[in-house]
Motif scaffolding. Sequence first.
Motif, PDB file in Angstrom:
ATOM      1  N   UNK A   1       0.832  -1.213   0.000  1.00 47.70           N
ATOM      2  CA  UNK A   1       0.000   0.000   0.000  1.00 47.70           C
ATOM      3  C   UNK A   1       0.862   1.255   0.000  1.00 47.70           C
ATOM      4  N   UNK A   2       1.943   1.239   0.754  1.00 55.17           N
ATOM      5  CA  UNK A   2       2.819   2.412   0.791  1.00 55.17           C
ATOM      6  C   UNK A   2       3.516   2.597  -0.549  1.00 55.17           C
ATOM      7  N   UNK A   3       4.011   1.528  -1.113  1.00 51.35           N
ATOM      8  CA  UNK A   3       4.726   1.622  -2.394  1.00 51.35           C
ATOM      9  C   UNK A   3       3.816   2.104  -3.514  1.00 51.35           C
ATOM     10  N   UNK A   4       2.544   1.774  -3.441  1.00 49.22           N
ATOM     11  CA  UNK A   4       1.602   2.155  -4.492  1.00 49.22           C
ATOM     12  C   UNK A   4       1.217   3.635  -4.433  1.00 49.22           C
ATOM     13  N   UNK A   5       1.423   4.290  -3.312  1.00 53.32           N
ATOM     14  CA  UNK A   5       1.045   5.699  -3.155  1.00 53.32           C
ATOM     15  C   UNK A   5       2.301   6.568  -3.190  1.00 53.32           C
ATOM     16  N   UNK A   6       2.397   7.441  -4.175  1.00 56.81           N
ATOM     17  CA  UNK A   6       3.585   8.297  -4.298  1.00 56.81           C
ATOM     18  C   UNK A   6       3.808   9.178  -3.065  1.00 56.81           C
ATOM     19  N   UNK A   7       2.739   9.545  -2.369  1.00 57.51           N
ATOM     20  CA  UNK A   7       2.871  10.430  -1.209  1.00 57.51           C
ATOM     21  C   UNK A   7       3.270   9.687   0.059  1.00 57.51           C
ATOM     22  N   UNK A   8       3.296   8.358   0.008  1.00 56.36           N
ATOM     23  CA  UNK A   8       3.698   7.570   1.178  1.00 56.36           C
ATOM     24  C   UNK A   8       5.219   7.485   1.208  1.00 56.36           C
ATOM     25  N   UNK A   9       5.827   8.003   2.284  1.00 52.13           N
ATOM     26  CA  UNK A   9       7.285   8.030   2.375  1.00 52.13           C
ATOM     27  C   UNK A   9       7.833   7.026   3.383  1.00 52.13           C
ATOM     28  N   UNK A  10       6.940   6.438   4.200  1.00 52.60           N
ATOM     29  CA  UNK A  10       7.398   5.469   5.200  1.00 52.60           C
ATOM     30  C   UNK A  10       6.194   4.728   5.757  1.00 52.60           C
TER      31      UNK A  10
END
Length: 168
Positions: free
Chosen positions: A53-62
Amino acid sequence: PPLPPPPPPAPPPPPAPRIARAIGTGYCREAGDVPNSFDTAQSCEAQAACFARCRAADVCVAFAWAADPLSPHGGCRDAGLPRCVLYRTTALQRAGATDAAARAYTCFAMQQPKPTPRSQPPVLRPPPPPPPPPPFGLIALGLLLWTVLLSGAGGKRRGDGESDTDDT
């Protein structure tokens, strides 16, 4: 008749998928002295799903993940499920620190993988020139020429000044 227009240029290759690097124990925090200004989202899910889920969202940094969360946040602990916290930002902050008070969690920062050198096609070079003839070949050629010259000089030897025949 007019020629058809040229095909459009090929699009650039997509960027390599981001990877997660563990940066420490606890909730994720911004690098440096910046106060915690991440937007967070939480869920009760496995680590692989949290990472995806984090990798799929550009705004997720960690993301921070705990197999056995100690606090009741989000109901994960009470349901006997792991807990995932995504850290999102649009201000280019990066996770570089942790809050160790949440010791059940591991913080993972998202980053681009290091580039790998591309394999280059082999450089074809012409073969090296053949080596020069060995010096003994030149010496043999000189001796052969010397012999031929001597035999064609009517039997005279160099430096004699006299012939083999006696004219006197």
